[in-house]
Motif scaffolding. Structure first.
Motif, short mmCIF file in Angstrom:
data_model
loop_
_atom_site.label_atom_id
_atom_site.label_comp_id
_atom_site.label_asym_id
_atom_site.label_seq_id
_atom_site.Cartn_x
_atom_site.Cartn_y
_atom_site.Cartn_z
N ALA A 9 0.82 -1.22 0.00
CA ALA A 9 0.00 0.00 0.00
C ALA A 9 0.85 1.27 0.00
O ALA A 9 0.45 2.29 -0.55
N TYR A 10 2.03 1.24 0.62
CA TYR A 10 2.82 2.47 0.73
C TYR A 10 3.98 2.50 -0.26
O TYR A 10 4.88 3.33 -0.12
N ASP A 11 4.01 1.58 -1.24
CA ASP A 11 5.16 1.50 -2.14
C ASP A 11 4.95 2.34 -3.39
O ASP A 11 4.02 2.10 -4.16
N GLN A 12 5.82 3.30 -3.61
CA GLN A 12 5.78 4.08 -4.83
C GLN A 12 7.17 4.65 -5.09
O GLN A 12 7.65 5.41 -4.25
N PRO A 13 7.84 4.29 -6.16
CA PRO A 13 7.45 3.32 -7.17
C PRO A 13 7.48 1.90 -6.61
O PRO A 13 8.22 1.62 -5.67
N HIS A 14 6.67 1.03 -7.20
CA HIS A 14 6.67 -0.37 -6.75
C HIS A 14 8.03 -0.99 -7.10
O HIS A 14 8.68 -0.56 -8.05
N GLN A 15 8.45 -1.97 -6.33
CA GLN A 15 9.73 -2.64 -6.60
C GLN A 15 9.52 -4.15 -6.59
O GLN A 15 10.32 -4.89 -6.01
N LEU A 16 8.44 -4.62 -7.24
CA LEU A 16 8.15 -6.06 -7.22
C LEU A 16 9.26 -6.89 -7.87
O LEU A 16 9.60 -7.95 -7.38
N GLY A 17 9.82 -6.36 -8.95
CA GLY A 17 10.96 -7.05 -9.57
C GLY A 17 10.57 -8.30 -10.33
O GLY A 17 9.50 -8.89 -10.10
N THR A 18 11.45 -8.71 -11.25
CA THR A 18 11.17 -9.91 -12.03
C THR A 18 12.38 -10.83 -12.08
O THR A 18 12.42 -11.75 -12.87
N MET A 19 13.41 -10.54 -11.29
CA MET A 19 14.61 -11.38 -11.33
C MET A 19 14.96 -11.82 -9.92
O MET A 19 14.74 -11.09 -8.95
N ARG A 20 15.50 -13.03 -9.83
CA ARG A 20 16.04 -13.50 -8.55
C ARG A 20 17.48 -13.93 -8.74
O ARG A 20 17.85 -15.05 -8.40
N THR A 21 18.27 -13.02 -9.33
CA THR A 21 19.70 -13.26 -9.37
C THR A 21 20.18 -13.33 -7.92
O THR A 21 21.08 -14.08 -7.58
N GLY A 22 19.53 -12.53 -7.07
CA GLY A 22 19.71 -12.62 -5.61
C GLY A 22 18.36 -12.97 -5.00
O GLY A 22 17.36 -13.07 -5.70
#
Lengths: 413, 214, 525
Positions: free
Chosen positions: B89-102
């Motif tokens: 709810a408080y994330d802006q910009p969102h940082q959901l990401g699409t990689m799991r290099t880490g």
């Protein structure tokens, strides 16, 4: 252009266009097949969603315990291991419920004891016990504690005053005792129950390593080259997720793990760095320190494991896959057996499941008898989650007195 | 297909329909949900740290969206319960990401709450994990002869410590760490939380290759 | 799932299916069709009946399809904007691939160039992506549009000066965007990193490109719009809508922002880069070979199928994530439905090439373009399969996805653009490439480099995904097993970068070392 002399090359004036040809029949068949597939896929996803939502509803029900078990089954699951199914207790170890002056004091007292636990000597029914009863505050819901308290008083208290306790009463009680630790033995109980026989005095606090400035320095401040224990494991050794709860684990077990981390026989990069900076004496002192810590459980069933299956594995094992009950080795109620078998109760489910997976995959292999690889390897992913979740819901290991821990570590050396 | 206007209108209408389905409808559905009780807004230092996280591009290797146990063993890795839309709810910009290099970081503070650990790891990840391929961030730290008052000294093993003097964290490093140790959304999820439930199966998850081999 | 949303999902799918069924019905019943009259209006006045006796194998029907853009003075107008667009695009390509290579090397040499924030992986990778998407692919695609649209509409490009202004503004915006990202000023979402303040400049530049194209389309001298025109005209309307809606600052947050993000990011590929590449291939493949496209009906199916299905696939980037199930499912279903338009385009383009394989030997541009078109088919099939939940569980979050993205954006769009540049530039400048061998060197460097890149990341990505799904294997294993594949990727990337340098050398050679053609010069202004 240079290629104009080439008879095969077209001139620049050729204009691209499309011929008149219908849509090939196979393309239409593919379109129809894809449409059918799409409808099937929607239907199938609808199914998956129903299953997921049901699972989740069950999980949250398990947390909220909308329909608590009957008192008898709660007693069997939580109390009978120590107090025995007939409530007679174990001579010299576990006080009886039958004929106990404490139980006679009514369900309110039982509920308080369930919430707080007892840590200190206690005299009931003409015998004295060195009492260490865990707090069930994190393991049982208000409704369950109310039922259990009513059940215990109705069954073992003499007389008709086995009045029922209600979930609301327990909710109020919970708030009232939230900041209080365990009962300091019979001395403190006697203040609430005037009818108790004379109680033994609480032993003077021994020179526990909690007062050792060097150990406190390691635990809370760390050293130049490493971080403090508390910065990850919490001020009271409670841990979270894959960082284990240390409070109440056997001292010798903790010391051995630190040793193994340093030697690389147990792999964890961060702990390797920490343990490499510790002397043998410091490892022993830290083991003793954490073994004597006592902190309420902050673990819970977070892996959506099947708790009934987890309970079956912990209490009975599953001989069809060659898995013995966890509690056979790790002690009644999963409280651990010093020096080699760590307590499992109230351990964080992700940590337990991850360790089981590590044993199964060969990443961890530092148990003395090599039993865990075989056991973990026999468990499926679902089983590992189920048993980890079940153990996480158990009441925490009651801490061992510092004096005992000292002796136990001395024996070990 | 000889006329320009109908072609344009139809093309835009199709895009408008897609926008309705992928942007507007889910947006309305998500915005109707209140922030969970256990979630608190970022403090000032955490928000500044989040800006550092965004500007250094941590997103490109670290997701912030644990998957459900039906799909992947994220829970066993300590990455936390499957996240729901309300958790952001408080994330802006969102940082959901699409990689799991880490690893996933949505709940990194639950398993690694140590500020000191994070500072060491940011200064030189290979001081802890010799196999790590994460960049080191030496420019977030200062090399001083002696730590001044209020300086946060980074704990470093001998092999990675400077020959003389100490490494102290800059304000940016401290902010970034404040953000990382605020990443803990292990509070109970709202029971009707929004997420992709497409993996439920009465048979449980697929057996791993190792299990199949048995 | 609440009933209303389940209904929306079903509704959307039904709408797409109904539209598709209608389209197929309309095509088979000739409701939408081109008649002979349409075909004839393709010719400019005075062109009809002119026989091209330069020895093509064209039959009678084709002989009517003649139009000499050079004689009509069309190329003369678009030449300058096209040369500038292609030239600056190449600068971004070279810069972008160097940043990409640095980012790739950093994944196996993490302590290399670690002393400054602009050089960190997170920024190098972002610079790479933004420079190649907004710098190279968008500009070279626009160059191709500016060249082809006037030719298929038989009118010179309108307002060429406006295009020049647009090119200057766009390049300034990309440069500023790159500087912003390097300095850490970013909007922080994948594909949308350029700060919105700079995005406004990009939008203004975009308007300078779109207005001339729309004017050219409206002033066209043909009745029928050739298939390339559909793709281009739709793309120049789609992209501004996508770009502006996705970049509105402050409007979205949390997971809603994530859905907007991926709606945009996938549509940039599907409704911007793909139409540019497919449209270019649709024009240049038959143009170079001198044979018509197989079927108009199939073209229609391919175009409208792309519009219907590709526009709704974006949320497959969030499968298994915190988004409502119905949106994810919607995108998964539509991703698989993409098989249909892709098969349609494949039939049209590959059949034409396959019947004329001799042309591949003759023409280096055709070699690039038909390879690119083939990769479009591959990338789309792979994408459809990758969106299936069971496959996605393995490949999501791994380098497999990176390989797939490069299959689409590089092996398809970028390589088509190489071919287009090699075809267009000699005609736009009236010069020949001085070192033809280097064109072939470029082709083999980028295709071999790409093959190394693609297979290493695809194989590595699957292994990485399997390791991450197995709880009994520690996370470190998924990192360590990737290392050799990441090294191989850097080798592939180096070959591709070298190829791009050769491309730049070819363009420089054309500019400074090439003799003017003696035959067929471009009409002077």
């Amino acid at each position: 252009m240079a290629h104009k002399s080439d008879p095969k090359r077209p001139a620049e004036i050729y204009e691209p266009y499309e011929e008149q040809a219908g849509v090939p029949l196979p393309v239409i068949w593919i379109a129809i097949a894809l449409a059918f597939w799409g409808v099937l896929m929607l239907y199938d996803t609808g199914d998956s969603v129903r299953v997921s939502l049901n699972d989740r509803a069950e999980d949250s029900e398990a947390l909220a315990n909308v329909t608590p078990d009957e008192g008898a089954s709660l007693f069997e699951a939580n109390c009978a291991t120590c107090h025995q199914p007939d409530g007679e207790g174990l001579r010299d170890a576990v006080p009886p419920l039958a004929g106990s002056e404490v139980v006679a004091a009514g369900p309110g007292i039982i509920a308080r004891i369930l919430l707080r636990g007892i840590d200190g000597p206690l005299t009931v029914a003409d015998a004295t016990y060195d009492g260490h009863m865990p707090s069930f505050a994190s393991a049982l819901s208000d409704a369950e504690i109310a039922r259990l308290a009513s059940y215990v008083t109705t069954r073992w208290a003499n007389g008709p005053d086995g009045a029922a306790s209600s979930a609301d009463d327990v909710t109020d009680l919970r708030g009232e005792v939230a900041d209080l630790g365990s009962f300091a033995g019979g001395m403190e109980l006697a203040r609430l129950i005037p009818s108790l026989p004379p109680q033994p005095p609480m032993p003077a606090p021994s020179a526990a390593p909690r007062d050792d400035a060097d150990v406190l320095q390691l635990v809370f401040a760390g050293r130049d080259e490493v971080w403090s224990c508390a910065s990850c494991h919490g001020d009271l050794g409670q841990g979270d997720e894959t960082t284990p709860r240390l409070a109440g684990l056997p001292a010798a077990y903790i010391t051995k793990q630190l040793h193994d981390f340093r030697e690389g026989t147990r792999v964890n990069e961060s702990m390797h760095l920490v343990a490499s900076g510790l002397t043998k004496g410091e490892m022993t002192a830290l083991g003793t320190y954490f073994a004597t810590l006592r902190v309420p459980s902050n673990a819970g069933a977070v892996l959506s494991g099947d708790l009934a299956r987890g309970e079956e594995l912990a209490l009975q094992g599953d001989w069809s896959i060659g898995v013995p009950a966890c509690f056979t080795c790790h002690g009644a109620s999963g409280f651990g057996v010093a020096p080699g078998f760590p307590g499992l109760a109230a351990q964080h489910a992700p940590y337990t499941a991850a360790q089981l997976a590590n044993w199964a995959g060969g990443e961890r292999h530092n148990d003395p008898l090599g039993l865990m690889a075989e056991i973990s390897g026999a468990l499926s992913t679902q089983d590992r989650r189920a048993v980890a979740d079940y153990l996480a819901t158990r009441p925490p290991v009651p801490a061992v007195a510092a004096t005992m821990t000292r002796m136990e570590t001395d024996d070990d050396q | 297909m000889n006329r320009y206007l109908p072609l344009s209108i139809l093309a835009l209408a199709i895009l408008a329909f897609a926008t309705l389905m992928l942007v507007i409808a889910p947006g309305i559905q998500i915005n109707a949900r209140p922030a969970p009780e256990g979630l608190r807004p970022y403090t000032e230092a955490e928000a500044r740290g989040r800006e550092v996280y965004v500007s250094l591009g941590c997103l490109y290797c670290h997701s912030q969206q644990p998957r459900s146990g039906d799909q992947a063993p994220d829970g066993e890795r300590g990455w936390g319960r499957p996240s729901v839309a309300e958790d952001y709810a408080y994330d802006q910009p969102h940082q959901l990401g699409t990689m799991r290099t880490g690893p996933d970081l949505l709940n990194v503070s639950a398993r690694l709450p140590s500020e000191g650990w994070h500072l060491t790891h940011l200064y030189q990840p290979r001081a802890i994990f010799d196999w790590s391929i994460m960049p080191s961030y030496p420019y977030l730290f200062d090399h001083k002869d002696t730590a001044g008052p209020g300086d946060v000294v980074v704990a470093l093993p001998a092999a990675h410590a400077p020959a003389d003097g100490v490494i102290v964290a800059s304000q940016k490093a401290l902010d970034l760490t404040a953000y990382l140790v605020a990443l803990d959304r292990t509070y109970p999820a709202p029971t009707n939380g929004l997420r992709d439930h497409g993996y439920g199966s009465s048979e449980g998850p697929e057996p791993t290759p190792a299990e199949e081999a048995r | 799932m609440p009933i209303t949303l389940g209904l929306m999902l079903a509704l959307s799918f039904v709408v797409s299916l109904a539209a598709l069924a209608f389209l197929i019905w309309a095509i088979s019943n000739r409701q939408i069709t081109v008649d002979q009259g349409d075909a004839e209006t393709i010719f400019a006045d005075g062109e009809q009946g002119r026989i091209d006796n330069q020895g093509t194998e064209a039959g009678d029907a084709e002989r009517r399809h003649v139009f000499d853009p050079v004689a009509a003075g069309i190329d003369a107008v678009s030449a300058r904007p096209v040369i500038i667009l292609l030239g600056t695009a190449t600068v971004w390509l070279v810069l972008g691939s160097i940043f990409g290579l640095v980012a790739s090397m950093k994944l196996h040499l993490p302590d290399w160039l670690n002393q400054s924030a602009p050089l960190t992986f997170g920024r190098m990778r972002t610079l790479h992506l933004n420079l190649v998407i907004y710098g190279w692919l968008s500009l070279s695609g626009l160059a191709s549009v500016m060249w082809i649209i006037p030719r298929i509409f038989h009118v010179p490009l309108k307002s060429p000066r406006l295009v020049l202004i647009g090119a200057v503004l766009w390049n300034i915006a990309v440069a500023l965007g790159g500087l912003a990202i390097a300095s850490g000023w970013t909007d922080g979402e994948e594909w949308l990193e350029i700060p919105w303040q700079i995005d406004m400049l990009l939008a203004a530049a975009g308007a300078c490109f779109i207005a001339p194209l729309v004017r050219t389309a409206r002033a066209r001298d043909v009745h029928h719009i050739y298939v390339s025109g559909w793709y281009f005209l739709a793309a120049i309307l789609w992209f501004p809508v996508l770009f502006i809606v996705a970049n509105i600052p402050g409007l979205y947050s949390g997971v809603e922002e994530a859905t907007v993000n991926w709606w945009f990011a996938h549509n940039v590929l599907g409704l911007w880069l793909t139409p540019l590449g497919v449209g270019t291939a649709y024009y240049l493949i038959p143009k170079i070979i001198g044979r018509p496209i197989y079927s108009y009906a199939v073209s229609l199916l391919g175009f409208w199928g792309l519009a219907l299905f590709y526009s709704q696939v974006g949320i497959h980037h969030l499968i298994g994530g915190p988004v409502p199930t119905w949106v994810v499912t919607l995108s998964v279903v539509h991703s698989v439905m993409m098989f249909l338009p892709v098969i349609a385009v494949a039939i049209n383009q590959h059949v034409t090439v396959a019947q004329n394989l001799w042309a591949l030997k003759e023409s280096v541009p055709l070699r690039f373009i038909s390879f690119g078109a083939l990769m479009y088919t591959m990338a789309s099939f792979q994408g459809s399969i990758e969106a299936l939940r069971s496959v996605n569980s393995i490949t999501h979050f791994t380098h497999y996805t990176v390989a797939h993205a490069h299959l689409g954006a590089y092996a398809f769009v970028s390589i088509v653009m190489f071919g287009a540049a090699y075809y267009i530039l000699p005609r736009a400048t009236g010069r020949a490439f001085p070192w033809p061998g280097l064109l072939k060197a470029h082709f083999w460097l980028v295709t071999i480099g790409f093959a190394v890149y693609f297979f290493s990341l695809t194989i590595g990505g699957v292994l990485q995904g399997l390791a991450m799904l197995d709880a009994t294997r520690p996370f470190s294993e998924s990192v360590e097993l990737m290392k050799p594949y990441l090294e191989a990727r850097s080798i592939g990337g180096s070959l591709m970068t070298l190829g791009h340098l050769v491309f730049a050398v070819n363009l420089l050679g054309l500019a400074f070392y090439a003799p003017r053609h003696t035959q067929a010069p471009v009409a002077a202004e």
